[in-house]
Design a protein around this motif. Structure first.
Motif, PDB file in Angstrom:
ATOM      1  N   GLU A  32      34.294  42.670  19.656  1.00 13.80           N
ATOM      2  CA  GLU A  32      35.348  43.475  20.282  1.00 13.80           C
ATOM      3  C   GLU A  32      35.530  43.088  21.747  1.00 13.80           C
ATOM      4  OE1 GLU A  32      36.759  48.114  20.732  1.00 13.80           O
ATOM      5  OE2 GLU A  32      34.619  47.669  20.888  1.00 13.80           O
ATOM      6  N   ALA A  33      34.425  42.872  22.462  1.00 10.59           N
ATOM      7  CA  ALA A  33      34.529  42.478  23.867  1.00 10.59           C
ATOM      8  C   ALA A  33      35.279  41.158  24.008  1.00 10.59           C
ATOM      9  CB  ALA A  33      33.134  42.365  24.483  1.00 10.59           C
ATOM     10  N   ALA A  34      35.035  40.237  23.072  1.00 11.23           N
ATOM     11  CA  ALA A  34      35.744  38.957  23.108  1.00 11.23           C
ATOM     12  C   ALA A  34      37.236  39.157  22.869  1.00 11.23           C
ATOM     13  CB  ALA A  34      35.153  38.016  22.062  1.00 11.23           C
ATOM     14  N   ALA A  35      37.577  40.016  21.920  1.00 13.26           N
ATOM     15  CA  ALA A  35      38.991  40.290  21.641  1.00 13.26           C
ATOM     16  C   ALA A  35      39.674  40.912  22.851  1.00 13.26           C
ATOM     17  CB  ALA A  35      39.123  41.203  20.422  1.00 13.26           C
ATOM     18  N   LEU A  36      38.970  41.795  23.551  1.00 12.53           N
ATOM     19  CA  LEU A  36      39.543  42.435  24.741  1.00 12.53           C
ATOM     20  C   LEU A  36      39.726  41.441  25.886  1.00 12.53           C
ATOM     21  CD1 LEU A  36      37.576  45.814  24.725  1.00 12.53           C
ATOM     22  CD2 LEU A  36      40.029  45.519  24.361  1.00 12.53           C
ATOM     23  N   GLY A  37      39.034  40.317  25.814  1.00 13.14           N
ATOM     24  CA  GLY A  37      39.151  39.322  26.873  1.00 13.14           C
ATOM     25  C   GLY A  37      40.321  38.373  26.713  1.00 13.14           C
ATOM     26  N   VAL A  38      41.047  38.467  25.601  1.00 11.26           N
ATOM     27  CA  VAL A  38      42.134  37.524  25.327  1.00 11.26           C
ATOM     28  C   VAL A  38      43.265  37.653  26.348  1.00 11.26           C
ATOM     29  CG1 VAL A  38      43.944  36.901  23.694  1.00 11.26           C
ATOM     30  CG2 VAL A  38      41.637  37.335  22.869  1.00 11.26           C
ATOM     31  N   ILE A  39      43.757  38.869  26.575  1.00  9.74           N
ATOM     32  CA  ILE A  39      44.913  39.043  27.461  1.00  9.74           C
ATOM     33  C   ILE A  39      44.569  38.712  28.914  1.00  9.74           C
ATOM     34  CG2 ILE A  39      46.496  40.767  28.406  1.00  9.74           C
ATOM     35  CD1 ILE A  39      46.771  41.888  25.607  1.00  9.74           C
ATOM     36  N   PRO A  40      43.408  39.128  29.447  1.00 11.42           N
ATOM     37  CA  PRO A  40      43.061  38.672  30.798  1.00 11.42           C
ATOM     38  C   PRO A  40      43.027  37.149  30.919  1.00 11.42           C
ATOM     39  CG  PRO A  40      41.678  40.523  30.198  1.00 11.42           C
ATOM     40  CD  PRO A  40      42.452  40.150  28.962  1.00 11.42           C
ATOM     41  N   ARG A  41      42.520  36.479  29.898  1.00  9.15           N
ATOM     42  CA  ARG A  41      42.481  35.015  29.935  1.00  9.15           C
ATOM     43  C   ARG A  41      43.892  34.421  29.930  1.00  9.15           C
ATOM     44  NH1 ARG A  41      40.699  30.180  31.548  1.00  9.15           N
ATOM     45  NH2 ARG A  41      40.997  28.560  29.955  1.00  9.15           N
ATOM     46  N   LEU A  42      44.762  34.931  29.071  1.00  9.07           N
ATOM     47  CA  LEU A  42      46.137  34.451  29.034  1.00  9.07           C
ATOM     48  C   LEU A  42      46.859  34.743  30.348  1.00  9.07           C
ATOM     49  CD1 LEU A  42      47.184  35.495  25.426  1.00  9.07           C
ATOM     50  CD2 LEU A  42      47.113  33.160  26.314  1.00  9.07           C
ATOM     51  N   SER A  43      46.637  35.924  30.900  1.00 10.45           N
ATOM     52  CA  SER A  43      47.266  36.285  32.171  1.00 10.45           C
ATOM     53  C   SER A  43      46.828  35.317  33.271  1.00 10.45           C
ATOM     54  CB  SER A  43      46.899  37.719  32.560  1.00 10.45           C
ATOM     55  OG  SER A  43      47.403  38.644  31.626  1.00 10.45           O
ATOM     56  N   HIS A  44      45.535  34.998  33.287  1.00 11.31           N
ATOM     57  CA  HIS A  44      45.021  34.065  34.291  1.00 11.31           C
ATOM     58  C   HIS A  44      45.654  32.688  34.130  1.00 11.31           C
ATOM     59  CE1 HIS A  44      42.209  31.955  36.915  1.00 11.31           C
ATOM     60  NE2 HIS A  44      42.002  31.097  35.932  1.00 11.31           N
ATOM     61  N   LEU A  45      45.744  32.195  32.896  1.00  8.94           N
ATOM     62  CA  LEU A  45      46.325  30.877  32.652  1.00  8.94           C
ATOM     63  C   LEU A  45      47.779  30.809  33.110  1.00  8.94           C
ATOM     64  CD1 LEU A  45      44.898  30.087  29.094  1.00  8.94           C
ATOM     65  CD2 LEU A  45      44.325  28.902  31.231  1.00  8.94           C
ATOM     66  N   LEU A  46      48.548  31.862  32.786  1.00  7.95           N
ATOM     67  CA  LEU A  46      49.962  31.870  33.153  1.00  7.95           C
ATOM     68  C   LEU A  46      50.151  32.012  34.660  1.00  7.95           C
ATOM     69  CD1 LEU A  46      51.349  34.061  30.245  1.00  7.95           C
ATOM     70  CD2 LEU A  46      51.641  31.601  30.563  1.00  7.95           C
ATOM     71  N   ALA A  47      49.324  32.858  35.285  1.00  2.50           N
ATOM     72  CA  ALA A  47      49.418  33.015  36.740  1.00  2.50           C
ATOM     73  C   ALA A  47      49.048  31.714  37.446  1.00  2.50           C
ATOM     74  CB  ALA A  47      48.501  34.146  37.202  1.00  2.50           C
ATOM     75  N   GLU A  48      48.030  31.043  36.942  1.00  2.04           N
ATOM     76  CA  GLU A  48      47.613  29.769  37.517  1.00  2.04           C
ATOM     77  C   GLU A  48      48.719  28.723  37.406  1.00  2.04           C
ATOM     78  OE1 GLU A  48      43.357  27.670  37.226  1.00  2.04           O
ATOM     79  OE2 GLU A  48      44.526  27.472  35.368  1.00  2.04           O
ATOM     80  N   ARG A  49      49.390  28.707  36.252  1.00  7.01           N
ATOM     81  CA  ARG A  49      50.471  27.751  36.044  1.00  7.01           C
ATOM     82  C   ARG A  49      51.647  28.060  36.968  1.00  7.01           C
ATOM     83  NH1 ARG A  49      47.632  24.272  33.157  1.00  7.01           N
ATOM     84  NH2 ARG A  49      48.903  22.702  32.149  1.00  7.01           N
ATOM     85  N   ARG A  50      51.978  29.350  37.122  1.00 10.40           N
ATOM     86  CA  ARG A  50      53.084  29.734  37.994  1.00 10.40           C
ATOM     87  C   ARG A  50      52.787  29.358  39.440  1.00 10.40           C
ATOM     88  NH1 ARG A  50      52.918  34.534  35.025  1.00 10.40           N
ATOM     89  NH2 ARG A  50      52.067  35.655  36.810  1.00 10.40           N
ATOM     90  N   SER A  51      51.517  29.548  39.830  1.00  8.92           N
ATOM     91  CA  SER A  51      51.128  29.234  41.200  1.00  8.92           C
ATOM     92  C   SER A  51      51.253  27.743  41.476  1.00  8.92           C
ATOM     93  CB  SER A  51      49.692  29.692  41.437  1.00  8.92           C
ATOM     94  OG  SER A  51      49.253  29.337  42.728  1.00  8.92           O
ATOM     95  N   LEU A  52      50.809  26.928  40.542  1.00 10.87           N
ATOM     96  CA  LEU A  52      50.889  25.481  40.720  1.00 10.87           C
ATOM     97  C   LEU A  52      52.340  25.002  40.788  1.00 10.87           C
ATOM     98  CD1 LEU A  52      48.069  24.294  38.271  1.00 10.87           C
ATOM     99  CD2 LEU A  52      48.029  24.237  40.776  1.00 10.87           C
ATOM    100  N   ALA A  53      53.205  25.687  40.003  1.00 13.99           N
ATOM    101  CA  ALA A  53      54.608  25.280  39.967  1.00 13.99           C
ATOM    102  C   ALA A  53      55.440  25.956  41.049  1.00 13.99           C
ATOM    103  CB  ALA A  53      55.199  25.593  38.592  1.00 13.99           C
ATOM    104  N   GLY A  54      54.849  26.904  41.776  1.00 16.87           N
ATOM    105  CA  GLY A  54      55.589  27.633  42.796  1.00 16.87           C
ATOM    106  C   GLY A  54      56.631  28.556  42.210  1.00 16.87           C
ATOM    107  N   ALA A  55      56.404  29.020  40.960  1.00 14.61           N
ATOM    108  CA  ALA A  55      57.386  29.871  40.288  1.00 14.61           C
ATOM    109  C   ALA A  55      57.261  31.304  40.778  1.00 14.61           C
ATOM    110  CB  ALA A  55      57.182  29.817  38.778  1.00 14.61           C
ATOM    111  N   ALA A  56      58.320  32.061  40.590  1.00 14.21           N
ATOM    112  CA  ALA A  56      58.336  33.468  40.995  1.00 14.21           C
ATOM    113  C   ALA A  56      57.497  34.296  40.047  1.00 14.21           C
ATOM    114  CB  ALA A  56      59.777  33.986  41.018  1.00 14.21           C
ATOM    115  N   ASP A  57      56.957  35.396  40.576  1.00 12.35           N
ATOM    116  CA  ASP A  57      56.125  36.274  39.756  1.00 12.35           C
ATOM    117  C   ASP A  57      56.905  36.905  38.620  1.00 12.35           C
ATOM    118  OD1 ASP A  57      53.932  35.737  41.283  1.00 12.35           O
ATOM    119  OD2 ASP A  57      54.171  37.507  42.568  1.00 12.35           O
TER     120      ASP A  57
END
Length: 316
Positions: free
Chosen positions: A248-273
């Motif tokens: 269950e803890a692993a399942a709960l970690g999915v969205i934080p991981r996806l959020s981090h990946l997308l935020a990291e990609r936006r930051s590298l590309a200089g995209a808007a939040d």
């Protein structure tokens, strides 16, 4: 590669016919994901993240990242492994039986109640089931029918749809509340309310029938879960009950991981939040589980939003 709408002049039955020219290994990898209209199949995780905004543009259909849980480093791999460990050796598992046994960790035992399970029995043992919705299309309503007269408002119950779009089933009865005192039980299917047939009535009519009177005379029956069972929009308690707290803890970690990946990609590309991200509505994952042959109708969101889905155990 984009798969267009299937031909209308001929009937195709194989992946090769639906996607002519695709490599055999690709078609084999997608054999459990039948192509049903427009969509995009992606094999590179970096391309998926970099082009997500375009992939999810209106009219493009769903985007399928093959092996995405692994290539994105999602912690759900732990949940998948634990589910395989606990369920992999179970012969012909049925969801209701697995959940009935799960509370006592008796997957390999036969010490479960004799006879078919009722919805009420499942609600009593499974927090996961109580948190979600069950399609009762294939449940048997052959049990004894009861008339329950609820004398005063508030009635002391909540209700959920019996199927995706019709009827009502009682949930979350208030202890010693009016509904419980009248003889209602958790999981009861409402056959009629104040003389109005509700079994197959549209949801707005059902809601009006259950909320527009100061007293309620309900005809109810407890469903017997004989056919394939499908549970939707449940909490991760289902994963915990079937595979343990680490899963269950692993399942709960999915969205934080996806959020981090997308935020990291936006930051590298200089995209808007404001560009593609995960909304607050999706701050916690929901679980869908079902037997083979069970219903799996998709919900339609009032407000379009990004949704990520992948299989933890079995096949979709």
């Amino acid at each position: 590669t984009v798969a267009g709408n299937p031909p209308t002049t001929t009937t195709t039955t194989t992946m090769a016919e639906r996607a002519p020219g695709w490599p055999v290994e690709v078609l084999e990898a997608l054999s459990i994901w039948p192509l049903k209209g427009r969509g995009t199949v992606v094999f590179d995780a970096s391309y998926f993240l970099d082009n997500l905004q375009a992939l999810l543009a209106e009219g493009r259909g769903p985007a399928l990242l093959v092996g995405g849980a692994s290539s994105l480093g999602l912690p759900s791999a732990i949940a998948a492994a634990e589910l395989h460990r606990t369920l992999g050796g179970v012969k012909s598992p049925k969801l209701a039986e697995l959940l009935m046994r799960a509370r006592a960790h008796e997957f390999d035992a036969c010490a479960i109640p004799d006879g078919p399970f009722t919805y009420e029995m499942l609600l009593e043992v499974s927090d996961g089931v109580a948190s979600g919705l069950i399609d009762l299309t294939r449940a048997s309503l052959s049990g004894p029918r009861r008339c329950c007269k609820i004398q005063a408002w508030p009635f002391g119950f909540m209700h959920a749809p019996r199927t995706w779009a019709h009827g009502a089933v009682l949930q979350n009865l208030e202890p010693a509340g009016e509904a419980e005192l009248a003889g209602c039980r958790p999981g009861d299917v409402v056959l009629a309310a104040n003389g109005l047939a509700t079994l197959d009535a549209p949801l707005p009519e059902v809601a009006a029938a259950l909320q527009s009177a100061s007293q309620l005379l309900l005809e109810v029956v407890q469903p017997i879960l004989e056919g394939p069972l499908y549970l939707r929009q449940a909490s991760t308690a289902v994963v915990r009950e079937l595979a343990g707290r680490d899963a269950e803890a692993a399942a709960l970690g999915v969205i934080p991981r996806l959020s981090h990946l997308l935020a990291e990609r936006r930051s590298l590309a200089g995209a808007a939040d404001s560009e593609v991200g995960l909304s607050e509505v999706q701050s916690r994952p929901t679980v869908f589980a079902g037997d083979g042959g069970s219903a799996s109708r998709l919900d339609v969101d009032i407000v379009p939003r990004v949704q990520f889905c992948h299989v933890l155990h079995g096949m979709k």
